[in-house]
Design a protein around this motif. Structure first.
Motif, PDB file in Angstrom:
ATOM      1  N   VAL A 123       0.782  -1.647   0.120  1.00  0.00           N
ATOM      2  CA  VAL A 123      -0.013  -0.070   0.141  1.00  0.00           C
ATOM      3  C   VAL A 123       0.474   1.120  -0.458  1.00  0.00           C
ATOM      4  N   ARG A 127       1.586   4.634  -3.222  1.00  0.00           N
ATOM      5  CA  ARG A 127       0.755   6.489  -2.142  1.00  0.00           C
ATOM      6  C   ARG A 127       0.068   6.564  -2.974  1.00  0.00           C
ATOM      7  N   ARG A 130      -4.138   6.028  -7.103  1.00  0.00           N
ATOM      8  CA  ARG A 130      -5.287   6.121  -6.490  1.00  0.00           C
ATOM      9  C   ARG A 130      -5.402   4.451  -6.759  1.00  0.00           C
ATOM     10  N   ARG A 132      -6.292   1.192  -5.562  1.00  0.00           N
ATOM     11  CA  ARG A 132      -6.368   0.595  -4.824  1.00  0.00           C
ATOM     12  C   ARG A 132      -5.263  -1.149  -4.691  1.00  0.00           C
ATOM     13  N   CYS A 134      -5.995  -4.659  -2.984  1.00  0.00           N
ATOM     14  CA  CYS A 134      -6.805  -5.664  -2.676  1.00  0.00           C
ATOM     15  C   CYS A 134      -5.886  -7.739  -2.559  1.00  0.00           C
ATOM     16  N   ARG A 152      -7.472  -5.663   6.254  1.00  0.00           N
ATOM     17  CA  ARG A 152      -8.125  -3.885   5.663  1.00  0.00           C
ATOM     18  C   ARG A 152      -7.304  -3.520   6.755  1.00  0.00           C
ATOM     19  N   GLY A 156      -5.305  -1.985   3.035  1.00  0.00           N
ATOM     20  CA  GLY A 156      -6.362  -2.504   1.338  1.00  0.00           C
ATOM     21  C   GLY A 156      -7.059  -2.993   1.705  1.00  0.00           C
ATOM     22  N   SER A 157      -8.102  -3.118   0.481  1.00  0.00           N
ATOM     23  CA  SER A 157      -9.822  -3.986   0.837  1.00  0.00           C
ATOM     24  C   SER A 157      -9.485  -4.842  -0.607  1.00  0.00           C
ATOM     25  N   ASP A 261      -7.543   0.617 -11.289  1.00  0.00           N
ATOM     26  CA  ASP A 261      -8.531   1.125 -10.717  1.00  0.00           C
ATOM     27  C   ASP A 261      -7.882  -0.189  -8.911  1.00  0.00           C
ATOM     28  N   LEU A 262      -7.497  -1.263  -9.288  1.00  0.00           N
ATOM     29  CA  LEU A 262      -7.451  -2.121  -8.119  1.00  0.00           C
ATOM     30  C   LEU A 262      -6.261  -2.592  -8.167  1.00  0.00           C
TER      31      LEU A 262
END
Length: 283
Positions: A123, A127, A130, A132, A134, A152, A156-157, A261-262
């Motif tokens: 993460v 940084r 954008r 994330r 996961c 989490r 993270g997601s 995005d991910l």
């Protein structure tokens, strides 16, 4: 946002099973032989190396199930960064119970803190972008909810929790069905309107086919940063973009710079080294 704890009803079956595995058929014969029943002790859960804490509720429950009289005073809750020598929690109560539950508590705490720690490292690597970070379904059987909670805790997601909460059409599904288009059509016809549909693609041609058929997300598998950037440009906001495939803290920044995005990382849960945490006797 503060990390919400998992309900005890989710924790207890796993902790009970772990304790029963350790207690075997006769209980803790070493502690029972050496420690007088009335003796009390104060100990501390102490970090031996830098990292991020996760799994305290499982550790606490391990002590409490063995001896309800044990009290846990948390100094650094899940999600906290720790340095070597930092006290994570104080454990006070009957010495027999503390010693019997020690290993089970540390097994949960060290493993899950290891997951949180490696998550925090990657993460941190992305940084400025954008994207994330996961996790995936590559989890230890029986520990999935806890490992995803630890992700989490590390910032993270979570990806899907199981086979029943989203459609993810993988390469083998496409091969069996006979193509991306029929796979998407069958999925749309079979699931409810609230269920998201994601398709794994490994080329820009497959990406175009998936976008034309209509998907909620695309899993861009084993693509280099330049190809990922072209893929993000082609998607143009029509679907969530997810990069996957042997991504490490050293390569994550370049992947994130593509604009995805991910970034999904399986080794966060299946290969994270434990965080070294000890239980130190005080009195």
């Amino acid at each position: 946002m503060p990390l919400s704890p998992l309900p005890r009803v989710m924790l207890e079956p796993a902790v009970r099973a772990a304790l029963l595995e350790d207690l075997g058929r006769a209980g803790d014969i070493t502690t029972d032989a050496l420690v007088p029943p009335g003796l009390r002790t104060e100990t501390a859960l102490v970090a031996r190396q830098p990292g991020v804490v996760a799994g305290l509720d499982l550790a606490r429950l391990a002590f409490e199930l063995i001896e309800p009289g044990i009290a846990i005073a948390v100094e650094r809750p899940d999600g906290s960064a720790v340095a070597p020598g930092d006290v994570i929690a104080l454990v006070r109560g009957p010495a027999r119970g503390v010693l019997t539950a020690e290993r089970t508590a540390l097994n949960f705490l060290s493993h899950l803190s290891g997951v949180a720690t490696v998550t925090a490292s990657i993460v941190h690597a992305v940084r400025t972008h954008r994207a994330r970070i996961c996790c995936t379904r590559k989890t230890t059987p029986g520990l999935r909810a806890f490992e995803k909670h630890a992700v989490r805790a590390g910032g993270g997601s979570n990806h899907r929790f199981g086979l029943d909460d989203a459609v993810l059409i993988k390469d083998n599904h496409v091969a069996v069905v006979g193509g991306i288009r029929p796979a998407i059509a069958r999925a749309r016809a079979a699931v409810g309107h609230l269920v998201k549909v994601e398709v794994e693609v490994d080329s820009l041609d497959q990406l175009d086919e998936a976008l034309e058929a209509g998907v909620d997300a695309v899993l861009l598998d084993n693509m280099g940063p330049e190809t990922l950037a072209r893929a993000v440009e082609r998607v143009a906001g029509r679907a969530v973009t997810e990069a996957s495939g042997r991504i490490t803290p050293a390569t994550a920044e370049a992947v994130a710079a593509s604009g995805v995005d991910l970034i999904s990382v399986g080794w966060l849960t299946h290969s994270a080294p434990v965080l070294d945490i000890g239980l130190d006797h005080r009195t």
